[in-house]
Design a protein around this motif. Structure first.
Motif, short mmCIF file in Angstrom:
data_model
loop_
_atom_site.label_atom_id
_atom_site.label_comp_id
_atom_site.label_asym_id
_atom_site.label_seq_id
_atom_site.Cartn_x
_atom_site.Cartn_y
_atom_site.Cartn_z
N CYS A 184 3.92 10.73 2.26
CA CYS A 184 4.30 11.99 1.61
C CYS A 184 3.85 12.03 0.15
CB CYS A 184 5.81 12.19 1.69
SG CYS A 184 6.46 12.28 3.37
N PHE A 185 2.87 11.23 -0.21
CA PHE A 185 2.45 11.16 -1.61
C PHE A 185 2.09 12.53 -2.18
CE2 PHE A 185 -1.38 11.25 -4.27
CZ PHE A 185 -0.85 10.75 -5.45
N GLY A 186 1.36 13.32 -1.41
CA GLY A 186 0.92 14.63 -1.90
C GLY A 186 2.09 15.51 -2.31
N GLN A 187 3.11 15.59 -1.45
CA GLN A 187 4.28 16.42 -1.77
C GLN A 187 5.07 15.85 -2.94
OE1 GLN A 187 3.13 15.40 1.20
NE2 GLN A 187 4.17 16.43 2.89
N LEU A 188 5.21 14.52 -2.98
CA LEU A 188 5.95 13.89 -4.07
C LEU A 188 5.26 14.12 -5.42
CD1 LEU A 188 6.89 10.47 -2.41
CD2 LEU A 188 8.42 12.39 -2.87
N TRP A 219 -11.48 -4.67 0.72
CA TRP A 219 -11.86 -4.52 2.13
C TRP A 219 -10.73 -4.93 3.07
CZ3 TRP A 219 -16.75 -2.97 4.08
CH2 TRP A 219 -16.89 -3.08 5.47
N ASN A 220 -10.10 -6.06 2.81
CA ASN A 220 -9.06 -6.58 3.70
C ASN A 220 -7.65 -6.21 3.25
OD1 ASN A 220 -10.81 -7.71 5.53
ND2 ASN A 220 -10.76 -9.75 4.62
N ARG A 221 -7.53 -5.30 2.29
CA ARG A 221 -6.20 -4.86 1.87
C ARG A 221 -5.73 -3.73 2.78
NH1 ARG A 221 -7.17 -8.79 0.13
NH2 ARG A 221 -7.06 -9.65 -1.97
N SER A 222 -4.43 -3.64 2.97
CA SER A 222 -3.88 -2.60 3.84
C SER A 222 -3.86 -1.26 3.12
CB SER A 222 -2.46 -2.98 4.27
OG SER A 222 -1.59 -2.94 3.15
N PHE A 223 -3.75 -0.20 3.90
CA PHE A 223 -3.67 1.14 3.32
C PHE A 223 -2.42 1.28 2.46
CE2 PHE A 223 -6.73 2.12 6.67
CZ PHE A 223 -7.59 2.99 6.01
N ASP A 224 -1.33 0.65 2.88
CA ASP A 224 -0.10 0.72 2.10
C ASP A 224 -0.28 0.07 0.73
OD1 ASP A 224 0.76 1.35 4.80
OD2 ASP A 224 2.80 1.05 4.07
N THR A 225 -0.96 -1.06 0.70
CA THR A 225 -1.14 -1.79 -0.56
C THR A 225 -1.96 -0.97 -1.55
OG1 THR A 225 -1.01 -3.93 0.57
CG2 THR A 225 -2.06 -3.89 -1.60
N VAL A 226 -3.12 -0.50 -1.11
CA VAL A 226 -4.00 0.22 -2.04
C VAL A 226 -3.42 1.58 -2.42
CG1 VAL A 226 -6.06 -0.97 -1.22
CG2 VAL A 226 -5.41 1.19 -0.17
N THR A 227 -2.76 2.24 -1.47
CA THR A 227 -2.19 3.55 -1.78
C THR A 227 -1.04 3.42 -2.77
OG1 THR A 227 -2.79 4.35 0.43
CG2 THR A 227 -1.16 5.62 -0.79
N LYS A 232 -5.76 14.38 -4.75
CA LYS A 232 -6.10 14.98 -3.46
C LYS A 232 -6.78 13.96 -2.55
CE LYS A 232 -8.47 19.05 -1.58
NZ LYS A 232 -9.33 20.22 -1.91
N SER A 233 -7.66 13.15 -3.12
CA SER A 233 -8.33 12.10 -2.33
C SER A 233 -7.34 11.03 -1.90
CB SER A 233 -9.46 11.47 -3.15
OG SER A 233 -10.45 12.43 -3.47
N VAL A 234 -6.44 10.66 -2.81
CA VAL A 234 -5.43 9.64 -2.47
C VAL A 234 -4.49 10.16 -1.39
CG1 VAL A 234 -3.51 8.28 -3.38
CG2 VAL A 234 -5.59 8.55 -4.74
N SER A 235 -4.16 11.45 -1.46
CA SER A 235 -3.28 12.04 -0.45
C SER A 235 -3.90 11.94 0.94
CB SER A 235 -2.99 13.49 -0.81
OG SER A 235 -2.15 14.09 0.14
N ARG A 236 -5.20 12.12 1.00
CA ARG A 236 -5.90 12.00 2.29
C ARG A 236 -5.81 10.57 2.82
NH1 ARG A 236 -10.93 10.45 2.66
NH2 ARG A 236 -11.36 11.06 0.51
N ILE A 237 -5.99 9.60 1.93
CA ILE A 237 -5.91 8.19 2.33
C ILE A 237 -4.48 7.81 2.72
CG2 ILE A 237 -6.18 5.81 1.49
CD1 ILE A 237 -8.48 6.86 -0.26
N VAL A 249 -0.79 1.20 -5.15
CA VAL A 249 -1.39 1.01 -6.48
C VAL A 249 -1.93 2.33 -7.01
CG1 VAL A 249 -3.26 -0.13 -7.73
CG2 VAL A 249 -1.97 -1.40 -6.02
N LEU A 250 -2.64 3.07 -6.17
CA LEU A 250 -3.22 4.35 -6.59
C LEU A 250 -2.13 5.37 -6.93
CD1 LEU A 250 -6.06 4.63 -3.93
CD2 LEU A 250 -6.39 4.26 -6.37
N ALA A 251 -1.12 5.46 -6.07
CA ALA A 251 -0.07 6.46 -6.26
C ALA A 251 0.70 6.22 -7.56
CB ALA A 251 0.88 6.45 -5.07
N ARG A 252 1.10 4.98 -7.78
CA ARG A 252 1.88 4.69 -8.99
C ARG A 252 1.04 4.89 -10.25
NH1 ARG A 252 6.18 -0.02 -8.55
NH2 ARG A 252 7.23 1.55 -9.80
N SER A 253 -0.24 4.60 -10.15
CA SER A 253 -1.13 4.81 -11.30
C SER A 253 -1.28 6.30 -11.60
CB SER A 253 -2.50 4.19 -11.02
OG SER A 253 -2.40 2.80 -10.81
N ILE A 254 -1.42 7.11 -10.56
CA ILE A 254 -1.59 8.55 -10.76
C ILE A 254 -0.31 9.16 -11.35
CG2 ILE A 254 -1.78 10.73 -9.50
CD1 ILE A 254 -3.87 9.43 -7.74
#
Length: 481
Positions: free
Chosen positions: A121-125, A218-226, A105-110, A228-233
């Motif tokens: 569309c991470f939340g729906q996927l 800090w200097n990573r893009s939202f796409d990069t961190v998301t 849920k937190s990752v979906s917000r990010i 990593v988080l999405a694939r891990s989840i």
């Protein structure tokens, strides 16, 4: 000559107009959009990564074996929660899935701030993957890929934590500089020297902060961190379904089989091509009984989604302390009694009254019933010793559940919610699902025993003081005569 000049002017005008038309009709290249960095959200994202690391570790072979052989086999769990292994494993699975849902849920917000439409569309996927197992974008990683991601996230978390400390130190330095600048009673040369020294330190500290920002989240893009988080989840959910046997048979956590292997089936991922996610551990269940099939069919008939069904499992039955909202209160009560039982001679009348005031009406009633007919004397050392042994046995299985309840609650408090959990305490190892009647019976037994050894200690102390006074009086008489 005039005609020639006029022709040159006309030619120049036509040429300029043509150039304007060509320039205006030529397509302008769109400026490349610069991906925004996560900035101060790096600390929140590092907290999410820490929790994902903890979840992944809790699903390791070692921890799964410990869950199967130790956690659900605790004496207290068997006595006042349940001795049904399938039910207990279902609770463990449901809690892990719920923790993952909250992280998702937190990752979906990010993810809403990403440029990649798939990440947006991470939340729906993720919801679709949880319900059907479909992974059209191939977000689930293999075991080796996930281990690489784990190391990467661990490095990000460590460096981002260092950045936080460096920024905090910079803030302290800047605050010190402002204080020195506002001091008026110091000599000008001394003050100037302090200011120069602090400014120099601040300069180098800013360089350190800048360096750490480049290395951290800090200097990573939202796409990069998301990503990593999405694939891990996705991978952690796949792992959870696999080890609890709900990945391939489409079981819900509540339909875990009763027939379980002694430990997780371990095999190399490259030797098991039939496993869809190429993990090391196999499911905790090993047999497909008729009961399993019936449970799976019942689960398939349920129209609610995977997470909705999972949440229902975590709802405590009406006979439990969790349903009565007494789990935390009883945990504190048991811990207080534990301290008193260890040192009854140190318990004063006020502390005893405070303990009694903590008791709910149901426990008070059962305590009064148990103490009816009990004599006022408590001078039997043999009986006191037997009570101590009995209380020790009860606390041996009840106290761990009480302490686990406090640990579980403190780790999920508002102040601690962004920190890494320090333990692997699960809700099934606490008093949350404990049977209220059985727990109150155990508490009543502790109170009756505590009452006896407390009175015994007071009587022994009074007797010792009386004998001491008599001896002093006798010595005084002998000395006076």
């Amino acid at each position: 000559m005039a005609l020639e000049t006029w022709l040159i002017k006309v030619k120049t005008a036509i040429s300029n107009k043509f150039d304007v038309v060509v320039k205006s009709s030529a397509p302008h290249p769109k400026p490349k959009r610069k991906c925004s960095s996560v900035g101060v959200l790096a600390f929140e994202i590092a907290g999410l990564m820490s929790k994902l690391l903890h979840l992944w570790q809790s699903l390791s072979d070692k921890n799964m074996i410990r869950l199967r052989n130790d956690s659900i086999s605790l004496e207290g769990v068997r006595k006042i929660i349940s001795n049904d292994e399938a039910f207990l494993l279902g609770l463990a699975c449901a809690e892990m899935v719920e923790n993952l849902r909250l992280l998702a849920k937190s990752v979906s917000r990010i993810s809403k701030r990403c440029d990649d439409p798939n990440l947006q569309c991470f939340g729906q996927l993720f919801e679709e993957f949880a319900n059907s197992g479909r992974d059209p974008h191939g977000l689930v990683l293999s075991w080796k890929e996930m281990e690489t991601k784990i190391k990467k996230m661990d490095r990000y978390v460590t460096v981002t934590a260092t950045l936080y400390r460096e920024m905090d130190e910079l803030s302290v330095m800047e605050s010190a500089l402002r204080k020195v600048a506002n001091i008026n009673n110091e000599h000008d040369s001394t003050k100037e020297q302090k200011i120069v020294d602090l400014q120099q330190k601040i300069f180098w500290q800013k360089q350190e902060v800048k360096y750490m920002k480049d290395r951290s989240l800090w200097n990573r893009s939202f796409d990069t961190v998301t990503s990593v988080l999405a694939r891990s989840i996705f991978t952690i959910l796949a792992r959870t379904k696999l080890v609890f046997g709900i990945g391939q048979q489409q079981y819900h956590p509540s339909s875990l089989p009763r027939s379980l292997s002694a430990s997780a089936t371990v095999y190399p991922s490259d030797q098991n091509p039939s496993t869809p996610y190429h993990f090391v551990s196999g499911p905790l269940n090993s047999a497909k009984t008729e009961e399993n099939k019936e449970s799976a069919m019942a689960a398939d008939d349920d129209d609610s989604g995977f997470f909705e069904s999972n949440s229902k499992i975590l709802k405590p039955p009406p006979t439990t302390l969790g349903a009565a909202a007494l789990a935390i209160h009883y945990a504190n009560l048991i811990i207080v009694m534990e301290k008193m039982i260890k040192s009854p001679q140190l318990v004063g009348v006020d502390a005893r009254d405070d303990l009694y005031s903590m008791l709910p009406s149901s426990v008070r009633s059962s305590l009064r019933a148990r103490l009816k007919g009990v004599g006022f004397s408590a001078s039997d050392p043999v009986l006191a010793g037997e009570w101590r042994e009995a209380l020790g046995r009860i606390l041996g299985w009840l106290s761990p559940l009480a302490h686990n309840m406090i640990k579980w609650q403190s780790e999920r408090s508002f102040e601690q919610q962004n920190l890494v959990p320090k333990t692997n305490v699960l809700l099934l190892q606490t008093l949350y699902f404990a049977n209220k009647e059985k727990t109150e019976a155990a508490i009543t037994e502790l109170l009756v025993g505590l009452n006896y050894i407390w009175r015994f200690e007071r009587e022994m102390t009074a007797k010792a003081l009386f004998e001491c006074n008599n001896l002093n009086g006798l010595l005084n008489l002998q000395s006076s005569s």
